[in-house]
Write an enzyme that holds these catalytic residues in place. Structure first.
Site, PDB file in Angstrom:
ATOM      1  N   PHE A 179       8.957  38.221  51.721  1.00 29.98           N
ATOM      2  CA  PHE A 179      10.281  38.415  52.312  1.00 29.98           C
ATOM      3  C   PHE A 179      10.556  37.315  53.321  1.00 29.98           C
ATOM      4  CE2 PHE A 179       9.394  43.078  51.509  1.00 29.98           C
ATOM      5  CZ  PHE A 179      10.258  43.151  50.427  1.00 29.98           C
ATOM      6  N   GLY A 222      -3.919   7.148  42.060  1.00 31.38           N
ATOM      7  CA  GLY A 222      -5.306   6.848  42.409  1.00 31.38           C
ATOM      8  C   GLY A 222      -5.629   5.373  42.325  1.00 31.38           C
ATOM      9  N   GLY A 223      -6.894   5.065  42.157  1.00 28.64           N
ATOM     10  CA  GLY A 223      -7.341   3.677  42.183  1.00 28.64           C
ATOM     11  C   GLY A 223      -7.246   2.973  40.833  1.00 28.64           C
ATOM     12  N   ARG A 246      10.973  44.470  60.433  1.00 24.06           N
ATOM     13  CA  ARG A 246      12.245  45.207  60.582  1.00 24.06           C
ATOM     14  C   ARG A 246      12.226  46.488  59.765  1.00 24.06           C
ATOM     15  NH1 ARG A 246      14.350  39.967  60.588  1.00 24.06           N
ATOM     16  NH2 ARG A 246      14.849  39.948  58.366  1.00 24.06           N
ATOM     17  N   LEU A 297      12.180  51.931  44.874  1.00 20.24           N
ATOM     18  CA  LEU A 297      12.012  52.661  46.137  1.00 20.24           C
ATOM     19  C   LEU A 297      12.851  51.988  47.209  1.00 20.24           C
ATOM     20  CD1 LEU A 297      10.130  54.930  47.229  1.00 20.24           C
ATOM     21  CD2 LEU A 297       8.513  53.121  47.878  1.00 20.24           C
ATOM     22  N   ASP A 329       6.908  26.885  45.037  1.00 18.71           N
ATOM     23  CA  ASP A 329       6.835  28.317  44.729  1.00 18.71           C
ATOM     24  C   ASP A 329       5.537  28.672  44.006  1.00 18.71           C
ATOM     25  OD1 ASP A 329       9.200  29.158  45.858  1.00 18.71           O
ATOM     26  OD2 ASP A 329      10.379  28.824  44.060  1.00 18.71           O
ATOM     27  N   VAL A 383      13.304  29.904  52.961  1.00 18.87           N
ATOM     28  CA  VAL A 383      12.959  28.679  52.230  1.00 18.87           C
ATOM     29  C   VAL A 383      12.900  28.932  50.719  1.00 18.87           C
ATOM     30  CG1 VAL A 383      11.022  27.094  51.789  1.00 18.87           C
ATOM     31  CG2 VAL A 383      11.748  27.537  54.130  1.00 18.87           C
ATOM     32  N   LYS A 432      14.008  51.416  53.115  1.00 21.11           N
ATOM     33  CA  LYS A 432      14.691  51.570  54.410  1.00 21.11           C
ATOM     34  C   LYS A 432      15.126  53.025  54.630  1.00 21.11           C
ATOM     35  CE  LYS A 432      16.201  46.873  55.255  1.00 21.11           C
ATOM     36  NZ  LYS A 432      17.328  45.946  55.208  1.00 21.11           N
TER      37      LYS A 432
HETATM   38  N1  COA Z   1      14.286  48.646  49.788  1.00 17.60           N
HETATM   39  C1  COA Z   1      15.096  48.388  50.817  1.00 17.60           C
HETATM   40  N2  COA Z   1      15.274  47.150  51.327  1.00 17.60           N
HETATM   41  C2  COA Z   1      14.603  46.151  50.744  1.00 17.60           C
HETATM   42  C3  COA Z   1      13.718  46.364  49.652  1.00 17.60           C
HETATM   43  C4  COA Z   1      13.572  47.706  49.182  1.00 17.60           C
HETATM   44  N3  COA Z   1      12.784  47.998  48.156  1.00 17.60           N
HETATM   45  N4  COA Z   1      13.199  45.174  49.297  1.00 17.60           N
HETATM   46  C5  COA Z   1      13.725  44.257  50.123  1.00 17.60           C
HETATM   47  N5  COA Z   1      14.560  44.831  50.994  1.00 17.60           N
HETATM   48  C6  COA Z   1      15.325  44.195  52.059  1.00 17.60           C
HETATM   49  C7  COA Z   1      14.489  43.463  53.067  1.00 17.60           C
HETATM   50  O1  COA Z   1      13.904  44.370  53.952  1.00 17.60           O
HETATM   51  C8  COA Z   1      15.515  42.551  53.720  1.00 17.60           C
HETATM   52  O2  COA Z   1      16.251  43.319  54.671  1.00 17.60           O
HETATM   53  P1  COA Z   1      16.643  42.754  56.158  1.00 17.60           P
HETATM   54  O3  COA Z   1      17.240  41.398  55.932  1.00 17.60           O
HETATM   55  O4  COA Z   1      17.624  43.755  56.637  1.00 17.60           O
HETATM   56  O5  COA Z   1      15.405  42.699  56.954  1.00 17.60           O
HETATM   57  C9  COA Z   1      16.488  42.273  52.584  1.00 17.60           C
HETATM   58  O6  COA Z   1      16.104  43.150  51.521  1.00 17.60           O
HETATM   59  C10 COA Z   1      16.495  40.848  52.060  1.00 17.60           C
HETATM   60  O7  COA Z   1      15.187  40.269  51.995  1.00 17.60           O
HETATM   61  P2  COA Z   1      15.022  38.709  52.111  1.00 17.60           P
HETATM   62  O8  COA Z   1      13.605  38.377  51.915  1.00 17.60           O
HETATM   63  O9  COA Z   1      15.670  38.242  53.379  1.00 17.60           O
HETATM   64  O10 COA Z   1      15.857  38.189  50.850  1.00 17.60           O
HETATM   65  P3  COA Z   1      16.904  36.988  50.740  1.00 17.60           P
HETATM   66  O11 COA Z   1      17.419  37.073  49.334  1.00 17.60           O
HETATM   67  O12 COA Z   1      17.933  36.993  51.800  1.00 17.60           O
HETATM   68  O13 COA Z   1      15.993  35.684  50.916  1.00 17.60           O
HETATM   69  C11 COA Z   1      14.203  34.163  50.345  1.00 17.60           C
HETATM   70  C12 COA Z   1      15.226  35.195  49.842  1.00 17.60           C
HETATM   71  C13 COA Z   1      13.318  33.810  49.174  1.00 17.60           C
HETATM   72  C14 COA Z   1      14.951  32.928  50.865  1.00 17.60           C
HETATM   73  C15 COA Z   1      13.365  34.776  51.485  1.00 17.60           C
HETATM   74  O14 COA Z   1      12.832  35.988  51.053  1.00 17.60           O
HETATM   75  C16 COA Z   1      12.249  33.881  51.977  1.00 17.60           C
HETATM   76  O15 COA Z   1      12.471  32.907  52.691  1.00 17.60           O
HETATM   77  N6  COA Z   1      10.997  34.222  51.615  1.00 17.60           N
HETATM   78  C17 COA Z   1       9.818  33.512  52.064  1.00 17.60           C
HETATM   79  C18 COA Z   1       9.640  32.200  51.377  1.00 17.60           C
HETATM   80  C19 COA Z   1       9.617  32.314  49.885  1.00 17.60           C
HETATM   81  O16 COA Z   1       8.816  32.982  49.297  1.00 17.60           O
HETATM   82  N7  COA Z   1      10.497  31.538  49.273  1.00 17.60           N
HETATM   83  C20 COA Z   1      10.470  31.272  47.865  1.00 17.60           C
HETATM   84  C21 COA Z   1      11.019  32.293  47.047  1.00 17.60           C
HETATM   85  S1  COA Z   1      10.791  31.800  45.377  1.00 17.60           S
END
Ligand code: COA
Length: 424
Positions: A96, A246-247, A103, A71, A167, A136, A74
């Site tokens: 995310f 631990g101890g 957003r 799906l 994680d 992160v 956006k």
């Molecule tokens: N349809 C349309 N858009 C989608 C979607 C879908 N089904 N699923 C995700 N997206 C979009 C998001 O809305 C986001 O868009 P935006 O940047 O325009 O707002 C985009 O995809 C990317 O999402 P994001 O979470 O920023 O992915 P990333 O690959 O850039 O970052 C992480 C990855 C893990 C670093 C980041 O998600 C994060 O810091 N998460 C929280 C901490 C975490 O869980 N980290 C450990 C992961 S193991």
């Protein structure tokens, strides 16, 4: 019946932290619907690939027992579908980057409007504060949560651990928050926000090191090897190699074959109540009464010498022989088991902690099953879904869309092509 039967999860998670949480919920019986971007899906499907065109082990091992819908959330019609799903699900789980859900148009307020009973569970790298907007990954969390500064040897670099405490550890924390919120909802009828920050999760797992930080203010940490070695402490908890946390002092010791086998070692704990048994096993019966060795306090400055003597004995046997002898006398120990040994361990297979899973594209693979066993809710590990495998099923059965509505969604590009195997 399964413990969480009837609970429907809108799984908006990706990579590792969120998926570990929703996989557990699925194993406990929830209907977990993973929402993925058409075309690509969870990025891990294509990461660390070992078989061409097959979902990676990274993905398959974190997404068992889930259904997948593609799906584009956006796209306006994709958003409308997501709104319908929010109305019909009990929990939304997402990890995310900070702000991504807002957003997309799905703030907490908007979700509440759509479904006031919905629990919205999120993993972020940091809680509110100076780093709240940062993306992160695992090792960032290990470094910022206190694990790296306290792991490794005193004279070496800070180290990250192989265990994915940032994680998978945070996924576990979030899972507990979700079931707790589900329980509270049975009384209030209301949803709530559940948040778990990876830094917080790692710090929670490093709790004993914060304990030691405070003890350090009152004097040297006598059970750390560096105390016996006469090395002064600084103002923060040092890295302590393989010292026990631990101890009861412990160390990793060589066993027979260590010269060629990187895992021919055993963790040996000099637990105070079994000190006399230890003395007998290693052939030092005199240490039972010698005032330099007889009490835990007297032993602390001599741990290097004591463990060197114990190691003389452990090196005469292989790690399993050492374990058999020690276990027969109730002396705690742990052979260093390789991933190969764990993968082949028949007892882990028998309990379902290591499972073989059949996958239509990649064939048979090994996975870690549910480590939490419920006597009334046994876990059956089912393969991960192909990308979009259940798109049609979810739209028609859960959302009750008719074929025309589904065709319109497909034309608009809001949903992807159904997975090839599913179509066949
Ligand atoms: N349809 C349309 N858009 C989608 C979607 C879908 N089904 N699923 C995700 N997206 C979009 C998001 O809305 C986001 O868009 P935006 O940047 O325009 O707002 C985009 O995809 C990317 O999402 P994001 O979470 O920023 O992915 P990333 O690959 O850039 O970052 C992480 C990855 C893990 C670093 C980041 O998600 C994060 O810091 N998460 C929280 C901490 C975490 O869980 N980290 C450990 C992961 S193991």
């Amino acid at each position: 019946m399964k413990a969480l039967e009837g609970v429907r999860i809108l799984d908006f998670t990706h990579v590792q932290s969120g998926p570990t949480c929703t996989q557990l919920l699925a194993w406990f019986g929830a209907d977990v619907i993973k929402v993925e971007r058409p075309g690509t899906g969870d990025i891990t499907r294509g990461q660390l690939c070992d078989i061409p065109a097959a979902d990676s082990l990274y993905f398959t091992m974190l997404n068992h027992n889930k259904r997948s819908i593609t799906l584009n959330t956006k796209d306006p019609s994709g958003k409308a579908v997501l709104e319908e799903m929010i109305k019909r699900c009990d929990v939304m789980v997402e990890n995310f980057a900070p702000g991504a859900l807002d957003r997309m148009g799905f703030s907490w307020e908007r979700i509440q409007e759509l479904n006031p009973a919905m629990i919205v569970a999120s993993i972020k790298g940091f809680g509110p504060g100076p780093y709240q907007d940062c993306k992160v990954y695992e090792n960032v969390a290990q470094c910022t949560g206190g694990a790296a500064s306290t792991t490794g040897f005193r004279d070496g670099l800070p180290l990250v651990t192989g265990a994915q405490i940032g994680d998978s550890g945070t996924g576990l924390h979030l899972c507990l928050g979700i079931v707790t919120a589900l329980y509270q909802r049975t009384k209030t009828g209301r949803g709530q926000k559940v948040s778990a920050a990876m830094q917080d999760g790692v710090l929670n797992l490093c709790r004993v090191k914060l304990r030691d930080q405070q003890r350090l203010a009152r004097g040297p940490l006598e059970e750390y090897s560096q105390y016996g070695e006469g090395v002064e402490f600084g103002d923060s908890v040092p890295r302590a190699g393989n010292d026990s946390g631990g101890g009861q002092p412990g160390r990793i010791l060589k066993c027979k074959g260590w010269e060629d086998d990187p895992n021919a070692y055993i963790y040996f704990i000099t637990q105070a109540p079994v000190w006399e048994a230890i003395c007998d096993v290693i052939g030092e019966p005199g240490w039972k009464t010698d005032p330099d060795y007889a009490t835990p306090k007297a032993r602390l400055p001599r741990l290097n010498e004591i463990f060197a003597r114990i190691e003389e004995w452990t090196q005469t046997l292989n790690k399993f022989e050492v374990m058999d002898i020690l276990n027969s006398r109730d002396i705690p120990c742990g052979p260093i088991l390789s991933m190969k040994e764990l993968a082949e361990d028949p007892s882990l297979r028998a309990t379902g902690t290591v499972v073989e899973v059949e996958h239509p594209v990649r064939g048979t693979y090994l996975s870690v099953g549910n480590p939490v066993k419920l006597s009334d809710s046994p876990t059956e590990v089912l393969r991960s879904p192909l990308l979009g495998e259940h798109t049609y099923e979810i739209l028609s059965e859960v959302l009750q869309f008719d074929d025309q509505a589904i065709a319109r969604l497909q034309e608009s590009g809001a949903i992807g092509e159904p997975a090839k195997i599913a179509a066949e």
